[in-house]
Scaffold this motif. Structure first.
Motif: not given
Length: 196
Positions: A185-196
């Motif tokens: 979940a942490r990796m997914i959240r970090k990926g979403d923040k980078k894409n945002a």
């Protein structure tokens, strides 16, 4: 592509550089565009190449620069390591290395899960072996009381240790599962923040 878009993309590619190096690189390219002038913007972009090519060149040059100068303090040494890693991943070989790293992480997770499962099954086998040993003891009760008592003791001990071990492995597996899910979940959240 215009100057603003070029600089924006370049900043995005260089955002992992140490702050001083990042600012120096961006300032150089902004000055380059300023010297070229608005009317020669397209020619300047053509001369510089794509933002990705420019970023790769900057990272390689900084890695060379850091490799030549002696380490003055821990911070500059860490900057040199960081830039060297960025240079490594800027190479065309970065994708295979990244894939190899991902495969190693997945293999480590699968190995950990297989190990936990094996320990859990060992505990279950102990629980099953206990009653079977007691039943075997009853089959020799009429021939030898000491053998019966030995089988009874081993059976009870096996069932008790197996039950405790199984429960412990269940709790450990549950904790490991929570940790794994939180990490994902942490990796997914970090990926979403980078894409945002």
């Amino acid at each position: 592509m215009n100057k603003e878009e070029y600089i924006r993309q370049l900043k995005e590619k260089l955002k992992r550089l140490p702050k001083e190096d990042f600012e120096r690189a961006v300032e150089y390219y902004e000055e380059y565009f300023a010297d070229a002038g608005k009317e020669n913007e397209a020619k300047a972009i053509e001369d510089l190449g794509s933002p990705q090519e420019a970023a790769d060149q900057i990272i390689r040059e900084m890695a060379l620069e850091y490799s030549k100068e002696p380490v003055k303090n821990v911070r500059s040494g860490m900057n040199a390591i960081w830039v060297a890693l960025l240079a490594l991943f800027a190479m065309p070989a970065a994708l295979p290395l990244l894939l190899a790293g991902a495969v190693l992480v997945i293999a480590a997770a699968v190995t950990a899960w297989a190990f936990l499962l094996a320990l859990l099954l060992a505990g279950i086998c102990g629980v099953i072996a206990g009653p079977l040993t007691i039943i075997c003891g009853f089959t020799v009760l009429t021939k030898s009381v000491p053998v019966f008592l030995t089988c009874l003791g081993i059976g009870l001990m096996s069932a008790g240790i197996g039950a405790a071990f199984t429960y412990g492995m269940y709790l450990l597996s549950r904790s490991f599962m929570k940790w794994t899910l939180r990490s994902i979940a942490r990796m997914i959240r970090k990926g979403d923040k980078k894409n945002a």
